[in-house]
Write a protein that holds these residues in place. Structure first.
Motif, PDB file in Angstrom:
ATOM      1  N   SER A  76      13.403  22.248 -23.236  1.00 53.06           N
ATOM      2  CA  SER A  76      13.184  22.160 -21.789  1.00 53.06           C
ATOM      3  C   SER A  76      12.059  23.097 -21.369  1.00 53.06           C
ATOM      4  CB  SER A  76      14.481  22.546 -21.074  1.00 53.06           C
ATOM      5  OG  SER A  76      14.313  22.469 -19.697  1.00 53.06           O
ATOM      6  N   ASP A  80      10.270  20.097 -15.779  1.00 46.70           N
ATOM      7  CA  ASP A  80      10.924  18.902 -16.316  1.00 46.70           C
ATOM      8  C   ASP A  80      11.767  18.172 -15.271  1.00 46.70           C
ATOM      9  OD1 ASP A  80       9.792  19.292 -18.782  1.00 46.70           O
ATOM     10  OD2 ASP A  80      11.653  19.923 -19.777  1.00 46.70           O
ATOM     11  N   ASP A  81      12.257  18.915 -14.291  1.00 49.44           N
ATOM     12  CA  ASP A  81      13.084  18.279 -13.262  1.00 49.44           C
ATOM     13  C   ASP A  81      12.400  18.281 -11.893  1.00 49.44           C
ATOM     14  OD1 ASP A  81      13.230  20.992 -12.845  1.00 49.44           O
ATOM     15  OD2 ASP A  81      15.417  21.111 -12.862  1.00 49.44           O
ATOM     16  N   VAL A  97       7.408  10.255 -11.320  1.00 49.99           N
ATOM     17  CA  VAL A  97       8.647  10.298 -12.104  1.00 49.99           C
ATOM     18  C   VAL A  97       8.410   9.718 -13.501  1.00 49.99           C
ATOM     19  CG1 VAL A  97      11.001   9.388 -12.257  1.00 49.99           C
ATOM     20  CG2 VAL A  97      10.159  10.305 -10.087  1.00 49.99           C
ATOM     21  N   ARG A 100       6.370  12.280 -15.520  1.00 51.17           N
ATOM     22  CA  ARG A 100       7.213  13.442 -15.827  1.00 51.17           C
ATOM     23  C   ARG A 100       8.169  13.105 -16.969  1.00 51.17           C
ATOM     24  NH1 ARG A 100      11.648  14.074 -11.628  1.00 51.17           N
ATOM     25  NH2 ARG A 100      12.443  12.421 -12.969  1.00 51.17           N
ATOM     26  N   ASP A 101       8.863  11.986 -16.850  1.00 51.86           N
ATOM     27  CA  ASP A 101       9.844  11.594 -17.863  1.00 51.86           C
ATOM     28  C   ASP A 101       9.182  11.255 -19.193  1.00 51.86           C
ATOM     29  OD1 ASP A 101      11.708  12.030 -15.902  1.00 51.86           O
ATOM     30  OD2 ASP A 101      12.216   9.910 -15.619  1.00 51.86           O
ATOM     31  N   VAL A 104       8.557  14.494 -21.086  1.00 53.27           N
ATOM     32  CA  VAL A 104       9.813  15.014 -21.642  1.00 53.27           C
ATOM     33  C   VAL A 104      10.222  14.190 -22.859  1.00 53.27           C
ATOM     34  CG1 VAL A 104      12.277  15.361 -21.187  1.00 53.27           C
ATOM     35  CG2 VAL A 104      10.589  15.980 -19.443  1.00 53.27           C
ATOM     36  N   ASN A 105      10.138  12.871 -22.744  1.00 52.92           N
ATOM     37  CA  ASN A 105      10.521  12.004 -23.861  1.00 52.92           C
ATOM     38  C   ASN A 105       9.633  12.226 -25.082  1.00 52.92           C
ATOM     39  OD1 ASN A 105      12.621  10.911 -22.400  1.00 52.92           O
ATOM     40  ND2 ASN A 105      11.445   9.124 -21.734  1.00 52.92           N
TER      41      ASN A 105
END
Length: 190
Positions: A76, A80-81, A97, A100-101, A104-105
């Motif tokens: 993390s 990330d959020d 979104v 961002r995702d 992270v992925n």
């Protein structure tokens, strides 16, 4: 791979409410991919589908890589959020979104490349058959929603003779394309 990494698959079981009429088990999948199914038996009993729990044990499970079944722990980082600015147009919020995702992925896959490559619908179907074996059942029933319909189809394709009954709800397209699914969902909402 027989000599590869071993994982545990988390299950929950709600026994048939009329044991004298018990006919077997029904495995449940709420969709996803990536959604936990461990609480599905309780949710089904609180729904219009509760009748299947009268003569079948309801079996919830977290597919491999999800929550209690060898959840993929991703590093993390701050942001990330993060949420998009409320003033942005909807399309820009969606892009924010998505990007961002995606970051992270990508970081998650880079941290666990071999394991993530094994997070396939076909492998989860194989896990379902191991669940059937562990429960000492000759056949299983299955209730799947959205991605769960692809999982049910994969199980039936690989293990047709081990299927008792199967209900596929909100069937997804036969080709797994997240972009196309998102486009179809957005079109349906208009």
């Amino acid at each position: 791979m027989p000599d590869g990494r071993k994982i545990d698959i988390a299950l929950s079981r709600q026994k048939a409410t009329d044991p004298a009429r018990r006919k077997g088990v029904v495995l449940l999948n709420p969709g996803g991919p990536g959604q936990s199914g461990i609480h599905e038996p309780r949710w089904i009993t609180d729904s219009k589908a509760a009748g299947i729990g009268v003569d079948h044990d309801l079996i919830g499970f977290d597919p491999r890589g999800v929550d209690y079944s060898a959840n993929v722990a991703c590093p993390s980082l701050p942001g990330d959020d993060a949420e998009p600015l409320a003033s942005l147009p909807d399309k820009e919020k969606a892009r924010f979104v998505f990007e961002r995702d995606a970051k992270v992925n990508q970081r998650c896959v880079a941290a666990h490349p071999e394991f993530v490559r094994n997070l396939t619908t076909e492998n989860v179907a194989r896990d379902m058959d191991r669940i059937r074996e562990a429960l000492s059942e000759e056949k299983i029933g299955f209730y799947g929603v959205f991605w769960g319909t692809a999982l049910g189809a994969a199980y039936r394709t690989a293990f047709d003779s081990r299927v008792d009954r199967m209900l596929l709800d909100s069937v997804m397209a036969p080709i797994f394309d997240v972009g196309a699914m998102d486009d179809a969902t957005n079109t349906a909402r208009r």
